[in-house]
Design a protein around this motif. Structure first.
Motif, PDB file in Angstrom:
ATOM      1  N   ALA A  55       0.836  -1.204   0.000  1.00  0.00           N
ATOM      2  CA  ALA A  55       0.000   0.000   0.000  1.00  0.00           C
ATOM      3  C   ALA A  55       0.871   1.255   0.000  1.00  0.00           C
ATOM      4  N   THR A  56       0.246   2.382  -0.303  1.00  0.00           N
ATOM      5  CA  THR A  56       0.919   3.679  -0.243  1.00  0.00           C
ATOM      6  C   THR A  56       0.139   4.617   0.667  1.00  0.00           C
ATOM      7  N   ILE A  57       0.827   5.179   1.652  1.00  0.00           N
ATOM      8  CA  ILE A  57       0.246   6.195   2.534  1.00  0.00           C
ATOM      9  C   ILE A  57       1.049   7.468   2.319  1.00  0.00           C
ATOM     10  N   LYS A  58       0.382   8.550   1.955  1.00  0.00           N
ATOM     11  CA  LYS A  58       1.138   9.759   1.650  1.00  0.00           C
ATOM     12  C   LYS A  58       0.390  11.021   2.096  1.00  0.00           C
ATOM     13  N   ARG A  59       1.177  12.048   2.351  1.00  0.00           N
ATOM     14  CA  ARG A  59       0.688  13.402   2.667  1.00  0.00           C
ATOM     15  C   ARG A  59      -0.332  13.429   3.807  1.00  0.00           C
ATOM     16  N   VAL A  60       0.004  12.710   4.889  1.00  0.00           N
ATOM     17  CA  VAL A  60      -0.839  12.688   6.082  1.00  0.00           C
ATOM     18  C   VAL A  60      -0.155  13.474   7.193  1.00  0.00           C
ATOM     19  N   LYS A  61      -0.920  14.336   7.869  1.00  0.00           N
ATOM     20  CA  LYS A  61      -0.465  14.996   9.083  1.00  0.00           C
ATOM     21  C   LYS A  61      -1.256  14.397  10.244  1.00  0.00           C
ATOM     22  N   LEU A  62      -0.548  13.750  11.153  1.00  0.00           N
ATOM     23  CA  LEU A  62      -1.207  13.050  12.250  1.00  0.00           C
ATOM     24  C   LEU A  62      -0.974  13.783  13.563  1.00  0.00           C
ATOM     25  N   ALA A  63      -2.052  13.944  14.340  1.00  0.00           N
ATOM     26  CA  ALA A  63      -1.975  14.579  15.658  1.00  0.00           C
ATOM     27  C   ALA A  63      -2.778  13.744  16.652  1.00  0.00           C
ATOM     28  N   GLY A  64      -2.590  14.033  17.953  1.00  0.00           N
ATOM     29  CA  GLY A  64      -3.371  13.344  18.974  1.00  0.00           C
ATOM     30  C   GLY A  64      -2.536  12.419  19.816  1.00  0.00           C
ATOM     31  N   ILE A  65      -3.071  11.211  20.082  1.00  0.00           N
ATOM     32  CA  ILE A  65      -2.391  10.254  20.941  1.00  0.00           C
ATOM     33  C   ILE A  65      -2.711   8.821  20.516  1.00  0.00           C
ATOM     34  N   VAL A  66      -1.702   7.952  20.564  1.00  0.00           N
ATOM     35  CA  VAL A  66      -1.874   6.540  20.263  1.00  0.00           C
ATOM     36  C   VAL A  66      -1.327   5.753  21.447  1.00  0.00           C
ATOM     37  N   ASN A  67      -2.189   4.950  22.054  1.00  0.00           N
ATOM     38  CA  ASN A  67      -1.796   4.135  23.203  1.00  0.00           C
ATOM     39  C   ASN A  67      -1.847   2.660  22.829  1.00  0.00           C
ATOM     40  N   GLY A  68      -0.749   1.957  23.075  1.00  0.00           N
ATOM     41  CA  GLY A  68      -0.706   0.532  22.801  1.00  0.00           C
ATOM     42  C   GLY A  68      -0.519  -0.255  24.076  1.00  0.00           C
ATOM     43  N   ASP A  69      -1.381  -1.220  24.312  1.00  0.00           N
ATOM     44  CA  ASP A  69      -1.274  -2.007  25.538  1.00  0.00           C
ATOM     45  C   ASP A  69      -0.925  -3.462  25.244  1.00  0.00           C
ATOM     46  N   SER A  70      -0.422  -3.722  24.036  1.00  0.00           N
ATOM     47  CA  SER A  70      -0.104  -5.091  23.655  1.00  0.00           C
ATOM     48  C   SER A  70       1.252  -5.514  24.197  1.00  0.00           C
ATOM     49  N   ASP A  71       1.350  -6.761  24.664  1.00  0.00           N
ATOM     50  CA  ASP A  71       2.639  -7.316  25.067  1.00  0.00           C
ATOM     51  C   ASP A  71       3.087  -8.378  24.072  1.00  0.00           C
ATOM     52  N   ALA A  72       2.502  -8.360  22.890  1.00  0.00           N
ATOM     53  CA  ALA A  72       2.860  -9.331  21.852  1.00  0.00           C
ATOM     54  C   ALA A  72       3.798  -8.694  20.838  1.00  0.00           C
ATOM     55  N   ASP A  73       4.624  -9.534  20.177  1.00  0.00           N
ATOM     56  CA  ASP A  73       5.472  -9.034  19.109  1.00  0.00           C
ATOM     57  C   ASP A  73       4.590  -8.569  17.965  1.00  0.00           C
ATOM     58  N   GLY A  74       4.680  -7.298  17.637  1.00  0.00           N
ATOM     59  CA  GLY A  74       3.879  -6.752  16.554  1.00  0.00           C
ATOM     60  C   GLY A  74       4.540  -5.492  16.057  1.00  0.00           C
ATOM     61  N   GLY A  75       3.755  -4.467  15.862  1.00  0.00           N
ATOM     62  CA  GLY A  75       4.272  -3.188  15.436  1.00  0.00           C
ATOM     63  C   GLY A  75       3.374  -2.087  15.950  1.00  0.00           C
ATOM     64  N   HIS A  76       3.989  -1.045  16.503  1.00  0.00           N
ATOM     65  CA  HIS A  76       3.226   0.047  17.085  1.00  0.00           C
ATOM     66  C   HIS A  76       3.752   1.367  16.521  1.00  0.00           C
ATOM     67  N   GLY A  77       2.956   2.024  15.704  1.00  0.00           N
ATOM     68  CA  GLY A  77       3.382   3.269  15.077  1.00  0.00           C
ATOM     69  C   GLY A  77       2.338   4.352  15.227  1.00  0.00           C
ATOM     70  N   GLY A  78       2.773   5.585  15.095  1.00  0.00           N
ATOM     71  CA  GLY A  78       1.807   6.665  15.068  1.00  0.00           C
ATOM     72  C   GLY A  78       0.923   6.544  13.842  1.00  0.00           C
ATOM     73  N   LEU A  79       1.563   6.388  12.697  1.00  0.00           N
ATOM     74  CA  LEU A  79       0.829   6.323  11.434  1.00  0.00           C
ATOM     75  C   LEU A  79       0.520   4.879  11.015  1.00  0.00           C
ATOM     76  N   VAL A  80       1.536   3.998  11.057  1.00  0.00           N
ATOM     77  CA  VAL A  80       1.364   2.610  10.609  1.00  0.00           C
ATOM     78  C   VAL A  80       2.008   1.679  11.632  1.00  0.00           C
ATOM     79  N   GLY A  81       1.266   0.666  12.061  1.00  0.00           N
ATOM     80  CA  GLY A  81       1.832  -0.320  12.964  1.00  0.00           C
ATOM     81  C   GLY A  81       2.793  -1.255  12.261  1.00  0.00           C
TER      82      GLY A  81
END
Length: 297
Positions: free
Chosen positions: A53-79
């Motif tokens: 996929a392509t994600i482009k020209r996004v301005k992200l604000a706010g808050i992202v909370n992750g409570d996972s203890d599993a191997d994964g991916g945690h991102g502001g824009l893309v996990g």
């Protein structure tokens, strides 16, 4: 499919895409601001999981909370980005995560590309298990990260970098800069926390190139201005002017490694705690002027 944002949007609380149903289209934010308040587990971000996929020209604000203890991916824009492209995006959202692979833009980048992205939001792991945390990307596996910058605070446990927490499997980080504070326990670097490469990948396509750090770097051991710990590969044309503080014994102006090639790298005298090594500001400016050109950042 092509999705285009037409206006600023607030109150976003749901994650787009999962392992079972990854987002596979083109998402164009048209430079609008998307404000999130996300609390989730698993693959976390505005987009949880993207593929081709392509994600482009996004301005992200706010808050992202992750409570996972599993191997994964945690991102502001893309996990988690699998063969994806993320470009011309900015994150100012705060990312709070309890586990591994945390990035201001992308948590886990698997053979994808992240380019022309900036982060000013705090990326916060935990002191017990916030491994592989970076201002732009938490874990870069074979992907390309180029022309990105971080000014946000980055904090975690092991493998903490101003741009990337861990770079491995032939991944490259090129023409990136950090001005945010970076702190943690082990393997702490201004650009990359940990860098692993096979010996044959010490080439012009895999490694850390044209990196610049001016952020303060703080850690307990294996702490350096550019790469906290490096195993094989190439670090080329990288410079540090940020203060480096280490409570242990292993602290370095550029990187700690006995196997990695260092070419055309230097650091400002007096920036490494307990050491008077390095070069003067005048000499550093002259040297950098011959390296950082419009072609390479």
């Amino acid at each position: 499919e092509y999705f285009a944002v037409q206006q600023d949007i607030s109150g976003i609380s749901s994650v787009i895409g999962s392992v079972e149903t990854p987002f596979k289209g083109i998402f164009d934010g048209n430079n609008h601001t998307l404000t999130v308040n996300i609390s989730a587990s698993g693959y976390i971000g505005l987009f949880g999981y993207i593929q081709d996929a392509t994600i482009k020209r996004v301005k992200l604000a706010g808050i992202v909370n992750g409570d996972s203890d599993a191997d994964g991916g945690h991102g502001g824009l893309v996990g988690y980005s699998k063969n994806g492209i993320v470009e011309n995006c900015h994150n100012s959202a705060t990312l709070n995560c309890a586990y591994k692979r945390n990035g201001g833009i992308v948590g886990y980048n698997e053979y994808g590309t992240i380019r022309y992205c900036t982060n000013s939001g705090s990326v916060l792991g935990t002191v017990e298990s916030g491994d592989r945390t970076g201002g732009i990307c938490g874990y870069n596996e074979g992907g390309t990260i180029m022309n990105c910058s971080n000014s946000g605070k980055v904090f975690g446990d092991d493998g903490i970098g101003g741009i990337v927490g861990q770079n491995s499997n032939g991944g490259s980080v090129r023409s990136c800069s950090n001005s945010g504070s970076v702190s943690g326990d082990l393997y702490i670097g201004g650009i990359v926390g940990e860098f692993y490469s096979e010996p044959f990948r010490a080439s012009t396509t895999s490694g850390i190139f044209y990196g610049y750090n001016e952020g303060e770097i703080i850690g307990s051991d294996e702490v350096a201005g550019i790469v906290g710990y490096a195993d094989n590969g190439l670090i080329q044309s990288c410079y540090n002017v940020g203060k480096i503080t280490c409570s242990g014994e292993s602290v370095h102006g550029i990187a700690w490694s006995s196997t990695t090639m260092l070419e055309n790298c230097n650091y400002l005298k007096g920036t490494v705690s307990g050491s008077d090594e390095g070069i003067s500001a005048e000499d550093l400016v002259k040297e950098m002027a011959t390296v950082f050109t419009p072609e390479n950042g």
